[in-house]
Design a protein around this motif. Structure first.
Motif, short mmCIF file in Angstrom:
data_model
loop_
_atom_site.label_atom_id
_atom_site.label_comp_id
_atom_site.label_asym_id
_atom_site.label_seq_id
_atom_site.Cartn_x
_atom_site.Cartn_y
_atom_site.Cartn_z
N PRO A 218 6.44 11.40 36.84
CA PRO A 218 5.45 10.83 37.51
C PRO A 218 4.35 10.05 36.67
CG PRO A 218 5.67 13.34 37.47
CD PRO A 218 6.74 12.96 36.54
N LYS A 219 3.93 9.38 37.34
CA LYS A 219 2.91 8.32 36.62
C LYS A 219 1.58 8.64 37.07
CE LYS A 219 2.84 4.09 37.92
NZ LYS A 219 3.48 2.68 38.40
N VAL A 220 0.52 8.69 36.22
CA VAL A 220 -0.93 8.89 36.42
C VAL A 220 -1.68 7.37 36.24
CG1 VAL A 220 -3.17 10.26 36.00
CG2 VAL A 220 -0.82 11.40 35.71
N ILE A 221 -2.29 6.94 37.33
CA ILE A 221 -3.12 5.71 37.33
C ILE A 221 -4.46 6.27 36.74
CG2 ILE A 221 -4.16 3.85 38.38
CD1 ILE A 221 -1.21 3.81 38.79
N VAL B 264 1.30 18.68 40.27
CA VAL B 264 0.24 18.10 39.92
C VAL B 264 -0.65 18.72 38.68
CG1 VAL B 264 -2.04 17.16 40.57
CG2 VAL B 264 -0.20 17.25 42.17
N GLY B 265 -0.90 19.87 38.65
CA GLY B 265 -1.55 20.55 37.57
C GLY B 265 -0.86 20.48 36.39
N GLU B 266 0.78 20.67 36.32
CA GLU B 266 1.14 20.41 35.04
C GLU B 266 1.06 18.89 34.51
OE1 GLU B 266 4.86 23.61 36.25
OE2 GLU B 266 5.41 21.64 35.25
N VAL B 267 1.44 18.12 35.39
CA VAL B 267 0.90 16.63 34.89
C VAL B 267 -0.43 16.46 34.28
CG1 VAL B 267 1.17 14.26 35.58
CG2 VAL B 267 2.80 15.96 36.76
N LEU B 268 -1.40 16.91 34.95
CA LEU B 268 -2.79 16.55 34.55
C LEU B 268 -2.95 17.60 33.32
CD1 LEU B 268 -4.78 17.03 37.77
CD2 LEU B 268 -4.36 14.80 36.81
N LYS C 72 -2.54 21.38 46.92
CA LYS C 72 -3.43 21.49 45.80
C LYS C 72 -2.97 21.13 44.43
CE LYS C 72 -7.45 23.56 48.34
NZ LYS C 72 -6.52 24.49 49.36
N GLU C 73 -3.15 21.82 43.15
CA GLU C 73 -2.59 21.64 42.01
C GLU C 73 -1.31 21.98 42.07
OE1 GLU C 73 -5.75 22.06 38.56
OE2 GLU C 73 -6.53 22.77 40.36
N LYS C 74 -0.86 22.85 42.94
CA LYS C 74 0.64 23.32 42.88
C LYS C 74 1.52 22.41 43.53
CE LYS C 74 -0.17 28.12 42.38
NZ LYS C 74 -1.52 28.32 42.74
N THR C 75 0.86 21.32 44.08
CA THR C 75 1.61 20.09 44.86
C THR C 75 3.00 19.73 43.93
OG1 THR C 75 -0.13 19.44 46.00
CG2 THR C 75 1.70 17.98 46.13
N ALA C 76 3.97 19.71 44.38
CA ALA C 76 5.11 19.55 43.56
C ALA C 76 5.22 17.82 43.34
CB ALA C 76 6.54 19.82 44.42
N VAL C 77 5.43 17.36 42.32
CA VAL C 77 5.69 15.84 42.02
C VAL C 77 7.31 15.62 41.53
CG1 VAL C 77 3.34 15.39 41.42
CG2 VAL C 77 4.79 16.25 39.62
N LEU D 71 0.17 9.33 40.66
CA LEU D 71 -1.09 10.35 40.91
C LEU D 71 -2.08 9.33 40.71
CD1 LEU D 71 -0.11 13.65 39.20
CD2 LEU D 71 -0.55 13.18 41.44
N SER D 72 -3.25 9.33 41.55
CA SER D 72 -4.36 8.70 41.41
C SER D 72 -5.65 9.59 41.32
CB SER D 72 -4.79 7.58 42.50
OG SER D 72 -3.53 6.76 42.52
#
Ligand SMILES: [Zn+2]
Lengths: 95, 140
Positions: free
Chosen positions: A2-5, A27-31, A70-75, A81-82
């Protein structure tokens, strides 16, 4: 991955990169991966209790994760992600 | 310190006067360095507040994403947010502070009886508990 802008005001903390690809299944893991790689971003996104700051909204593609899981949203691969700060106000109640 | 170029400043004034007696809002695009922020473009944005707008504003996240994208394409950064206070001084209110973000300068324009009166810029802290006023310069 996944990519974070990265919002433009935060680019100085990511060596001026516009977007960063990071591992993670939600989402939580990526952040977490983002703020581990770029430690200076941590205080911008998380408060002292390790919670996302109240003004930090995260969008998965076009959707606010608050209305997903929320932060558990699967990616998955190809997701974007923005980070969008929530901003409002009103002229009542001078400080 | 925040410095606003003439064209951007004119855009801000026009938008604030056109939306009077409602609050207006928008983004400030430019550059930032150790000396401060330099605004070259002002982008009026929709007041997304769902209620009386005489004393309230809210940015639309979809529009915020679009403005971010535009800034990126121009090699600029979103360095500030502006909004107006119709018939009211340009202070940073409790609601402004509680719904702010430390990444930006917040420029407030006081519009009285439909005309520009004065403006101030503020730098909110991380916990939205205090905002420091910063020097504001605009080219007319
Ligand atoms: Zn205000």
């Amino acid at each position: 991955m996944p990519k974070v802008i990265i919002p433009t005001p935060l680019r100085p903390f990511t060596n001026q990169q516009d977007a960063v690809e990071l591992p993670g299944s939600n989402v939580g893991e990526v952040l977490q991966a983002l703020t581990t790689q770029y430690a200076e971003l941590r205080k911008h996104l998380y408060n002292d209790e390790g919670k996302l700051r109240s003004f930090v909204n995260i969008y998965l593609n076009e959707e606010d994760i608050r209305y997903l899981d929320k932060e558990k949203t699967a990616v998955k691969e190809g997701d974007t992600l923005s980070i969008v700060p929530s901003i409002a106000g009103g002229l009542a109640w001078p400080l | 310190m925040i410095r606003i170029e003439k064209e951007a400043w004119q855009t801000m004034l026009q938008h604030a006067k056109a939306t009077y007696p409602r609050e207006c809002c928008g983004a400030l695009l430019g550059t930032a360095d150790a000396r401060g922020r330099h605004v070259v473009i002002a982008r009026p944005m929709r007041n997304a507040y769902d209620g009386p707008q005489q004393d309230s504003y809210q940015l639309d996240p979809t529009e915020q994403l679009a403005v971010e994208k535009e800034a990126r394409a121009l090699g600029l950064s979103v360095v500030g947010i502006f909004h107006s206070h119709p018939d009211c001084d340009a202070y940073f209110s409790k609601r402004d502070l509680e719904n702010s973000c430390p990444w930006y300068s917040f420029v407030v324009l006081s519009i009285k009886a439909g005309e520009f009166d004065h403006a101030k810029s503020f730098l909110p802290n991380f916990d939205q508990t205090a905002a420091e006023q910063e020097p504001l310069e605009y080219m007319v």
